[in-house]
Design a protein around this motif. Structure first.
Motif: not given
Ligand SMILES: [Zn+2]
Ligand SMILES: [Zn+2]
Length: 352
Positions: A101-105, A108, A116
């Motif tokens: 995924g984006c790693g930030d949401c 994630c 994500c």
């Molecule tokens: Zn994410």
């Protein structure tokens, strides 16, 4: 490195000789030991999902760019690590969680990368495992599978995880209740492998193919129903003293199976839609209200769930589903076999 890539939707895969990536930061380069061939590889290869009523959802419109190396069920051996990698080193065998995924949401950050809204999944948006090497964007996506064979473990990343996460959405179920599993293909067999670890409920498996139902019987105690030979709804009602099933996981999820599933649901029942075989479900709205039903979809699963699943498989020494292994060059032929439903269990590519 050598990869088999999808260069044009619906056309044979093409050999590509690419520079082997050099991992940076938290990235890890793995040598691919095994890569499962999944039904969703077939959808990506074809370029669309059937939505029912002749409507299609096109993969290209979902941000998938070609050429692309397919394959999202990967076990590999760590070859090289970026400078910031702490947890793995060269030679470690790992299962790859592909739902990057984006790693930030919020998803994630809680190991729910499969939810994500900006997915970057391996073998879908990034190059996957139909290759001798794969670059994983962060070491956190690697799961230890010590004691498991690569060809048996790879499919837990998609088929196993999808089945496990779908089953969890029906829990808790008690002894005396009935859970129906529709479809004894790769996903259904994975579900059967693990379901008795989650519940003491009675499990009924429905399929149209006797040889697949036979594989189900070999994995444990199940009531099997061949819906080509008998009416599945009446049989489930009979097996439940006309009460219906407490929960249903539909791994086929076409118009026919989902309609059957809806009509065999008991009050408070949960129906989990998993398969991508097209179709539409029409149902009575008041019945959904009056029976307090839950009808929901389930798409793969979280990194946390993949770790749980591997712990169960290793701890309980669960029997693997049947696996057939092939060389990388067989990928096209395997996609065709998957399309025709000719694989019992899983087809796995071993590039080496
Ligand atoms: Zn994410
Ligand atoms: Zn898959």
């Amino acid at each position: 490195m050598k990869s088999l890539q999808l260069a044009e939707f619906g056309k044979p895969l093409k050999w590509a000789h690419l520079d082997t990536p050099v991992p940076k930061g938290r990235e890890v380069l793995l040598k691919v030991d095994a890569c499962g061939v999944c039904h969703s590889d077939l959808h990506i290869w074809e370029g669309y999902y059937e939505l029912g009523d002749d409507e299609r959802m096109y993969i290209a419109e979902r941000g998938v760019n070609l050429p692309l190396t397919l394959g999202h069920e990967v076990v590999g051996t760590v070859e090289k690590t970026g400078d910031d990698v702490k947890g793995v080193e060269k030679g470690d065998l790992r299962l790859v969680y592909p739902w990057v995924g984006c790693g930030d949401c919020k998803y994630c950050k809680n190991d729910r990368m499969h939810m994500c809204l900006s997915p970057d999944s391996l073998g879908v948006f990034r190059n996957g495992g139909y290759s001798d090497y794969i670059l994983v964007p962060d070491e956190k996506y690697l799961v230890d599978i010590d004691g498991l064979k690569p060809e048996n473990a790879c499919s837990y990343a998609c088929a196993g995880l999808t089945a496990y996460s779908a089953l969890k959405k029906t829990m808790p179920l008690e002894a005396g209740e009935t859970l129906v599993i529709i479809g004894a293909g790769g996903l259904g067999l994975m579900a059967m492998q693990v379901v008795h670890e989650l519940t003491a409920a009675k499990v009924v498996v429905i399929d149209v193919d006797d040889s697949k139902l036979k594989s189900a019987k070999e994995l444990g105690e199940y009531v099997t129903v061949n819906s080509k030979k008998e009416d599945a709804v009446s049989r489930v009602m009979e097996l439940t003293d006309q009460k219906g099933a407490s929960a249903i996981v539909d791994f086929v999820n076409n118009g026919q199976t989902s309609a059957a599933a809806f009509s065999m649901l008991q009050k408070n029942g949960v129906m989990v839609m998993v398969g991508l075989f097209g179709g539409k479900l029409t149902f009575s709205n008041p019945v959904a209200t009056l029976k307090n039903l839950t009808i929901r979809g389930s798409y793969t699963g979280g990194l946390d769930e993949l770790r749980e699943l591997i712990d169960i498989v290793r701890g309980k020494k669960l029997k693997s589903i049947p696996v057939e292994t092939y060389g990388l060059e067989a990928a096209d032929k395997l996609l065709d076999k998957v399309k025709k439903g000719e694989i019992t269990g899983r087809a796995v590519i071993k590039p080496a």
